[in-house]
Design a protein around this motif. Structure first.
Motif, PDB file in Angstrom:
ATOM      1  N   LYS A  39      -3.009  -2.949  -7.265  1.00 21.81           N
ATOM      2  CA  LYS A  39      -1.655  -2.918  -6.710  1.00 21.81           C
ATOM      3  C   LYS A  39      -0.926  -1.644  -7.114  1.00 21.81           C
ATOM      4  O   LYS A  39      -0.281  -0.997  -6.281  1.00 21.81           O
ATOM      5  CB  LYS A  39      -0.877  -4.146  -7.190  1.00 21.81           C
ATOM      6  N   GLN A  40      -1.047  -1.275  -8.387  1.00 21.72           N
ATOM      7  CA  GLN A  40      -0.380  -0.061  -8.841  1.00 21.72           C
ATOM      8  C   GLN A  40      -0.964   1.168  -8.161  1.00 21.72           C
ATOM      9  O   GLN A  40      -0.230   2.082  -7.762  1.00 21.72           O
ATOM     10  CB  GLN A  40      -0.515   0.071 -10.361  1.00 21.72           C
ATOM     11  N   ALA A  41      -2.283   1.218  -8.020  1.00 19.18           N
ATOM     12  CA  ALA A  41      -2.924   2.372  -7.389  1.00 19.18           C
ATOM     13  C   ALA A  41      -2.461   2.536  -5.943  1.00 19.18           C
ATOM     14  O   ALA A  41      -2.260   3.658  -5.463  1.00 19.18           O
ATOM     15  CB  ALA A  41      -4.439   2.219  -7.447  1.00 19.18           C
ATOM     16  N   SER A  42      -2.264   1.424  -5.257  1.00 20.92           N
ATOM     17  CA  SER A  42      -1.790   1.483  -3.875  1.00 20.92           C
ATOM     18  C   SER A  42      -0.345   1.950  -3.798  1.00 20.92           C
ATOM     19  O   SER A  42       0.026   2.767  -2.945  1.00 20.92           O
ATOM     20  CB  SER A  42      -1.951   0.111  -3.223  1.00 20.92           C
ATOM     21  N   GLU A  43       0.490   1.452  -4.707  1.00 19.00           N
ATOM     22  CA  GLU A  43       1.904   1.803  -4.700  1.00 19.00           C
ATOM     23  C   GLU A  43       2.138   3.261  -5.068  1.00 19.00           C
ATOM     24  O   GLU A  43       3.083   3.893  -4.567  1.00 19.00           O
ATOM     25  CB  GLU A  43       2.677   0.887  -5.655  1.00 19.00           C
ATOM     26  N   HIS A  44       1.290   3.830  -5.951  1.00 20.47           N
ATOM     27  CA  HIS A  44       1.517   5.193  -6.444  1.00 20.47           C
ATOM     28  C   HIS A  44       0.487   6.178  -5.890  1.00 20.47           C
ATOM     29  O   HIS A  44       0.382   7.305  -6.401  1.00 20.47           O
ATOM     30  CB  HIS A  44       1.479   5.202  -7.972  1.00 20.47           C
ATOM     31  N   ASP A  45      -0.294   5.744  -4.880  1.00 23.80           N
ATOM     32  CA  ASP A  45      -1.263   6.609  -4.210  1.00 23.80           C
ATOM     33  C   ASP A  45      -2.221   7.241  -5.217  1.00 23.80           C
ATOM     34  O   ASP A  45      -2.403   8.470  -5.256  1.00 23.80           O
ATOM     35  CB  ASP A  45      -0.536   7.692  -3.410  1.00 23.80           C
TER      36      ASP A  45
END
Length: 538
Positions: free
Chosen positions: A211-217
């Motif tokens: 989720k974090q990787a998706s939100e912060h590209d």
């Protein structure tokens, strides 16, 4: 008789001069070399590690695990297939399509991954794969996060690329997800069995990371070279199988036990990255041997890979369990602070009174190879006095003796600093034990951090349950001989008889070794329900 034909030396260029004449020129190379490489870690596995009787070194495999006949058959068929000239490989830097198809249809589905042929690149092992990714994705000013402690090879590659490395701590559930991780552009981790602690990343933490990787590209490099070995429960799915937006780069390969020099790895990523990695691979080392690739493809297609992995999983599982049991039996002065459910190594805490570097050096002189924690840490964190013990290189029947000798060495290095029975610690008499123990329950932790409960029945039977779900159970008997507490399990403790001295203070029970008066173990004593707790004071 036989005589050497003198013409054999014709055309040979002789050597003239001495090496000392070139000393001045050799010193000038220091200013000519533009690339300054990082110094190798202080700890190096000896080249002759097989000569040591107790090599607890992870990632090095003894010859008994190598499927000689099966690999020879695949190699013979590969030679007969004339892979180089059969027209199946048309591009100069393309991989063998047969191996790509075997990886795509047999290896990756076991990890829940679906990939097309243009998303897979064959590499010369894990190190080559990580080098290509570090060159393509890292560089000056690029922030790359990795575990600490973590893979020292990847850390060196990132430092060499002049990337800014962000070190993330590790706990029993893998890499810790903190606010500092949001600043990273690339995240490298080993979620299946973390290097070096072998802990497995929890499913909830995996979801949080995605989720974090998706939100912060962010881009994630998932190193999965130890995905096959999980002995307590089912393996977790690969991170790439939990995400379909191509931001996860999956790195894995054939197991190292196939051959010390085989080194077949692969990268699964977006086609755009694979194309660039293929170009870079061609510039650096070229394509891995087509003959080796076709041999690996045949090894997979003939079913030898599945059979070898099943055997390897069974053998390494037995060794891993034997190491846990040996440590739990002999090395009770330490513990495994990060429990694991699989892998091929255990992360062991060195007694605080001994420096791990001294222990590693002295153990090697006695034929016991263990790995210190010093080269696994980066940044400003200091090593925590741990050492790593692996099972890939040592047969099962040598594990217990190796641990016993290591324990003896630790006792020698500890000297007078180990805990021994003092005069002010009154021993329990046989009569006191007879009044106290029947019907009592003892609670303590095993060496590897699992809770354990022992019930001492009044008729002399003994029941033991270990694990968070009581998954490990055993039965035995206990009895008293004068002032000694005696016990014998059917399986635990190798089924051997233990005779121990006992002290009890409040609700803590301690066992001491007769003769040396050394502390063996401690636990919490729960008396029979009808017995008041205050009677436990000695």
């Amino acid at each position: 008789g036989l005589f050497v034909n003198k013409s054999i030396l014709e055309g040979r260029v002789g050597y003239f001069g001495s090496s000392s004449a070139h000393a001045e020129m050799d010193s000038s190379w220091r200013r000519r070399i533009r690339l300054k490489l990082q110094a190798p870690p202080q700890f190096q596995v000896p080249a002759h590690w097989q000569r040591h009787p107790f090599p607890f070194i992870d990632g090095y495999f003894d010859s008994s695990l190598y499927p000689t006949a099966q690999w020879r058959e695949a190699n013979r068929m590969a030679l007969g297939s004339r892979v180089v000239n059969d027209g199946s490989v048309t591009e100069g830097n393309a991989d063998d399509p047969a191996l790509i198809e075997e990886i795509r249809t047999k290896m990756l589905p076991r990890r829940g991954i679906s990939a097309a042929a243009d998303q897979i690149l064959i590499t010369s092992g894990e190190q080559n794969a990580l080098y290509l990714l570090a060159q393509l994705l890292a560089g000056p000013g690029v922030k790359v996060a990795m575990e600490d402690p973590g893979n020292p090879q990847m850390r060196q590659l990132l430092q060499q690329s002049e990337a800014e490395v962000l070190y993330q701590p590790v706990d029993e559930n893998g890499m810790v997800i903190t606010a500092a991780l949001q600043a990273a552009e690339v995240i490298y981790l080993t979620p299946s069995h973390q290097v070096p602690t072998a802990v497995t990343m929890h499913s909830q933490r995996r979801l949080a990371l995605l989720k974090q990787a998706s939100e912060h590209d962010q881009i994630i490099i998932e190193d999965d070279f130890e995905h096959e070995h999980n002995y307590l429960g089912h393996p977790q799915p690969a991170l790439r199988s939990m995400n379909d937006d191509n931001r996860i780069i999956y790195v894995s390969g054939l197991p190292k036990m196939l051959s010390p020099g085989l080194r077949i790895g692969f990268i699964v990523a977006a086609p755009e990255l694979i194309r660039e990695a293929r170009k870079l691979r061609q510039m650096v080392i070229g394509r891995p041997s087509l003959l080796t690739q076709r041999t690996a493809a045949l090894f997979l297609s003939l079913g030898h890979y599945d059979a070898s992995m099943a055997r390897l999983h069974r053998v390494l599982g037995q060794r891993w369990d034997a190491l846990r049991q040996a440590l739990n039996h002999h090395l009770r002065g330490s513990e495994i602070t990060l429990p694991t459910s699989g892998g091929t190594a255990l992360w062991v805490e060195c007694p605080e009174l001994i420096k791990v570097a001294n222990l590693v050096g002295e153990a090697a002189r006695r034929g016991i190879l263990i790995e210190p924690d010093s080269h696994f840490y980066g940044g400003h964190r200091q090593p925590r006095n741990f050492f790593r013990m692996g099972v890939t290189s040592i047969p099962e029947d040598q594990i217990r003796e190796g641990v016993r000798q290591l324990t003896q060495l630790i006792l020698e290095l500890s000297g007078d600093r180990i805990k021994r029975l003092k005069a002010e610690d009154p021993l329990m008499s046989g009569q006191q034990l007879a009044n106290l123990l029947p019907g009592a329950t003892i609670h303590y932790k095993t060496f590897y951090g699992d809770p354990c409960t022992i019930e001492l029945h009044e008729d002399g039977r003994m029941t033991g349950r270990s694990g968070h779900a009581n998954e490990d159970c055993d039965v035995g008997r206990w009895w008293l001989e004068e002032n000694l507490y005696c016990r014998q399990w059917q399986q635990w403790g190798y089924g051997e008889t233990s005779k121990l001295l006992v002290t009890v203070k409040r609700n803590q029970i301690n066992w001491w070794r007769p003769g040396s008066l050394r502390l063996v173990d401690s636990g919490v004593l729960e008396p029979p329900r009808q017995q008041p707790v205050q009677q436990l004071d000695s």
